[in-house]
Design a protein around this motif. Sequence first.
Motif, mmCIF file in Angstrom:
data_model
loop_
_atom_site.group_PDB
_atom_site.id
_atom_site.type_symbol
_atom_site.label_atom_id
_atom_site.label_comp_id
_atom_site.label_asym_id
_atom_site.label_seq_id
_atom_site.Cartn_x
_atom_site.Cartn_y
_atom_site.Cartn_z
ATOM 1 N N HIS A 160 0.811 -1.227 0.000
ATOM 2 C CA HIS A 160 0.000 0.000 0.000
ATOM 3 C C HIS A 160 0.841 1.272 0.000
ATOM 4 O O HIS A 160 0.322 2.357 -0.252
ATOM 5 C CB HIS A 160 -0.928 0.014 1.215
ATOM 6 C CG HIS A 160 -2.015 -1.010 1.144
ATOM 7 N ND1 HIS A 160 -3.327 -0.688 0.856
ATOM 8 C CD2 HIS A 160 -2.004 -2.357 1.297
ATOM 9 C CE1 HIS A 160 -4.064 -1.782 0.848
ATOM 10 N NE2 HIS A 160 -3.285 -2.819 1.118
ATOM 11 N N GLN A 191 1.253 0.424 -5.983
ATOM 12 C CA GLN A 191 0.326 1.511 -6.319
ATOM 13 C C GLN A 191 0.650 2.119 -7.684
ATOM 14 O O GLN A 191 -0.232 2.429 -8.461
ATOM 15 C CB GLN A 191 0.406 2.619 -5.255
ATOM 16 C CG GLN A 191 0.090 2.161 -3.830
ATOM 17 C CD GLN A 191 -1.410 2.098 -3.546
ATOM 18 O OE1 GLN A 191 -2.209 1.913 -4.467
ATOM 19 N NE2 GLN A 191 -1.775 2.220 -2.292
ATOM 20 N N ILE A 235 -4.889 1.345 -6.062
ATOM 21 C CA ILE A 235 -6.074 1.116 -5.216
ATOM 22 C C ILE A 235 -7.034 2.293 -5.364
ATOM 23 O O ILE A 235 -6.640 3.376 -5.797
ATOM 24 C CB ILE A 235 -5.655 0.918 -3.736
ATOM 25 C CG1 ILE A 235 -6.763 0.210 -2.947
ATOM 26 C CG2 ILE A 235 -5.290 2.240 -3.082
ATOM 27 C CD1 ILE A 235 -6.312 -0.264 -1.566
ATOM 28 N N VAL A 272 -7.095 16.906 5.117
ATOM 29 C CA VAL A 272 -7.495 15.766 5.965
ATOM 30 C C VAL A 272 -6.390 14.721 5.881
ATOM 31 O O VAL A 272 -6.123 14.181 4.805
ATOM 32 C CB VAL A 272 -8.814 15.131 5.467
ATOM 33 C CG1 VAL A 272 -9.087 13.826 6.211
ATOM 34 C CG2 VAL A 272 -9.989 16.080 5.631
HETATM 35 C C1 GDG Z 1 -2.111 4.055 3.380
HETATM 36 C C2 GDG Z 1 -1.096 4.686 2.430
HETATM 37 C C3 GDG Z 1 -2.780 4.548 0.597
HETATM 38 C C4 GDG Z 1 -8.494 9.944 7.978
HETATM 39 N N1 GDG Z 1 -8.878 10.617 9.081
HETATM 40 C C5 GDG Z 1 -10.111 10.185 9.382
HETATM 41 C C6 GDG Z 1 -10.504 9.226 8.437
HETATM 42 N N2 GDG Z 1 -9.491 9.083 7.598
HETATM 43 C C7 GDG Z 1 -9.516 8.163 6.449
HETATM 44 C C8 GDG Z 1 -9.565 8.866 5.128
HETATM 45 C C9 GDG Z 1 -9.012 7.794 4.205
HETATM 46 C C10 GDG Z 1 -8.024 7.059 5.108
HETATM 47 O O1 GDG Z 1 -8.370 7.370 6.456
HETATM 48 C C11 GDG Z 1 -6.608 7.529 4.876
HETATM 49 O O2 GDG Z 1 -6.145 6.980 3.680
HETATM 50 P P1 GDG Z 1 -4.951 7.625 2.876
HETATM 51 O O3 GDG Z 1 -4.846 6.912 1.588
HETATM 52 O O4 GDG Z 1 -5.224 9.091 2.690
HETATM 53 O O5 GDG Z 1 -3.648 7.492 3.769
HETATM 54 P P2 GDG Z 1 -2.988 6.352 4.758
HETATM 55 O O6 GDG Z 1 -3.744 6.220 6.019
HETATM 56 O O7 GDG Z 1 -1.576 6.799 4.925
HETATM 57 O O8 GDG Z 1 -3.065 4.967 3.947
HETATM 58 C C12 GDG Z 1 -1.815 5.470 1.351
HETATM 59 C C13 GDG Z 1 -3.666 3.769 1.556
HETATM 60 O O9 GDG Z 1 -2.887 3.117 2.570
HETATM 61 C C14 GDG Z 1 -4.499 2.721 0.825
HETATM 62 O O10 GDG Z 1 -3.703 1.847 0.089
HETATM 63 O O11 GDG Z 1 -3.603 5.340 -0.228
HETATM 64 O O12 GDG Z 1 -0.886 6.038 0.456
HETATM 65 O O13 GDG Z 1 -0.206 5.553 3.149
HETATM 66 O O14 GDG Z 1 -9.985 6.890 3.820
HETATM 67 O O15 GDG Z 1 -10.874 9.266 4.843
HETATM 68 N N3 GDG Z 1 -11.696 8.606 8.435
HETATM 69 C C15 GDG Z 1 -12.552 8.925 9.414
HETATM 70 N N4 GDG Z 1 -12.258 9.843 10.386
HETATM 71 C C16 GDG Z 1 -11.057 10.507 10.406
HETATM 72 O O16 GDG Z 1 -10.810 11.337 11.280
HETATM 73 N N5 GDG Z 1 -13.762 8.326 9.444
#
Ligand code: GDG
Length: 472
Positions: A160, A191, A235, A272
Amino acid sequence: MTKADLVVVANRLPVDRDDDSESGWRHSPGGLVAALEPVMRKADGAWVGWPGKPDLELDPFEFDGVQLVPVALTAEDVELYYEGFSNDTIWPLYHDVIAAPRFRRAWWDAYVAVNRRFADAAAEVAADGATVWVQDYQLQLVPRMLREARPDLTIGYFHHIPFPAHSLFAQLPWRRQVLEGLLGADVIGFQRVADAGEFARAVRRQLHYETRASGIRVPTPTGGTRRVLAKAFPISIDADAYIQLAQREDIRARAAEIRESLGNPRKILLGVDRLDYTKGIQHRLKAFGELLEDGRLAVEDVTLVQVASPSRERVDAYVQLRDEIELMVGRVNGDFDTMDHTAIRYLHQAYPREEMVALYLAADVMLVTALRDGMNLVAKEYVASRLDNRGVLVLSEFAGAADELGSALLINPHDIGGVKDAIMRAVEMPVGEQARRMRALRRRVREHDVEDWSRDFLDALGQMRAQREDIA
Ligand code: GDG
């Protein structure tokens, strides 16, 4: 224990403890769970993972039609394998050394031992000839361990986060073991095309195996070779779920209420992120602070809402990062707030998904300024939620999402002048141009959602299995 034809192995189980519910568990939110659950139910699936609390020994149990197989971690495992090797060695190393990775032999030993435990649990629950899909950087050794224990399995692995350039990867004292661990899989998904390329380069340089296009020839113990596919499977999100939330009256009303409570500024900017040094939160704050200082933006007109959800709070680098960010926010607000308007509304909290969508609807400009990011789902969630085709996405070219979302305003987050100009362009963008760009972005996210992602990956695994059977 019932044997399963499809087994997902991930650091976390897809559930959280919930003492108020009848089963004692609830679904943890997230696209991966949403994407895999339907396939899992159909395939008599099992999910192997840690229940999220140290020292919790649990028997396998069924939840919502899926068999959950808990792997217990002691408090020491959490410290060494998870906070240590996964989040203080691999995470910074694979994100271009934005923070210094720490190489500790005791962490590595724990990583090997815990990976073994996950592999054993998966080997036990997998039916004869089953498909096993391993998720992410905490479990890079599992594919090989599984192959050795169960050569009958078809094994996939999805990474990821980014895969680093070889000059950085080469720092890892256990680089060969990690590559060999991953190469136990039949299909290794990344990715971005560039991540798969860096992986192939590392394999050539460290192991001298032959790589061609997406194929890698891996020697087998019997003197033959085995073909491994290493390629990009970007993804995505459950786009329909976001569209439905964005249509809900209560959520739309909540978005209006958010705007109101910020004093109805002309423009709302939004960030965010998990509070993580890879996300470029400081770069964003710096650019915004300078725009206020330069007088290009006025606090009466524009507010930046920054949600920084708490993350990895026991790892030192994250404690320090939080202090730095909060110092910056305090300075900017101290300099520019008025009694009626705030420059930055900073929220170190986690919110329900409904509230996140209300924020997406309230925001005129979404700022994704990651210094390095595997994909960045937030960018896709914002786009999916913008039913009226309004709003502007400012997106770092160092996020995987930039490969697909070329109609965003792409930026280099290290170039603060460039980020400032992009913010101004976003704030001033005519609605016609917003709509043109947003339509293209939304089309991409709707046409390639997380279901397509999991289907593409599982299809590739199916093809690898068919090829193997042909040869055998
Ligand atoms: C890893 C990789 C890759 C965030 N704060 C809250 C909340 N979130 C949710 C977002 C989003 C998810 O968490 C974060 O996903 P990201 O992709 O932005 O980043 P990572 O956590 O670093 O994820 C990344 C991912 O894996 C998938 O393969 O894209 O590059 O680092 O869905 O909305 N959700 C809620 N409350 C929050 O306060 N409900």
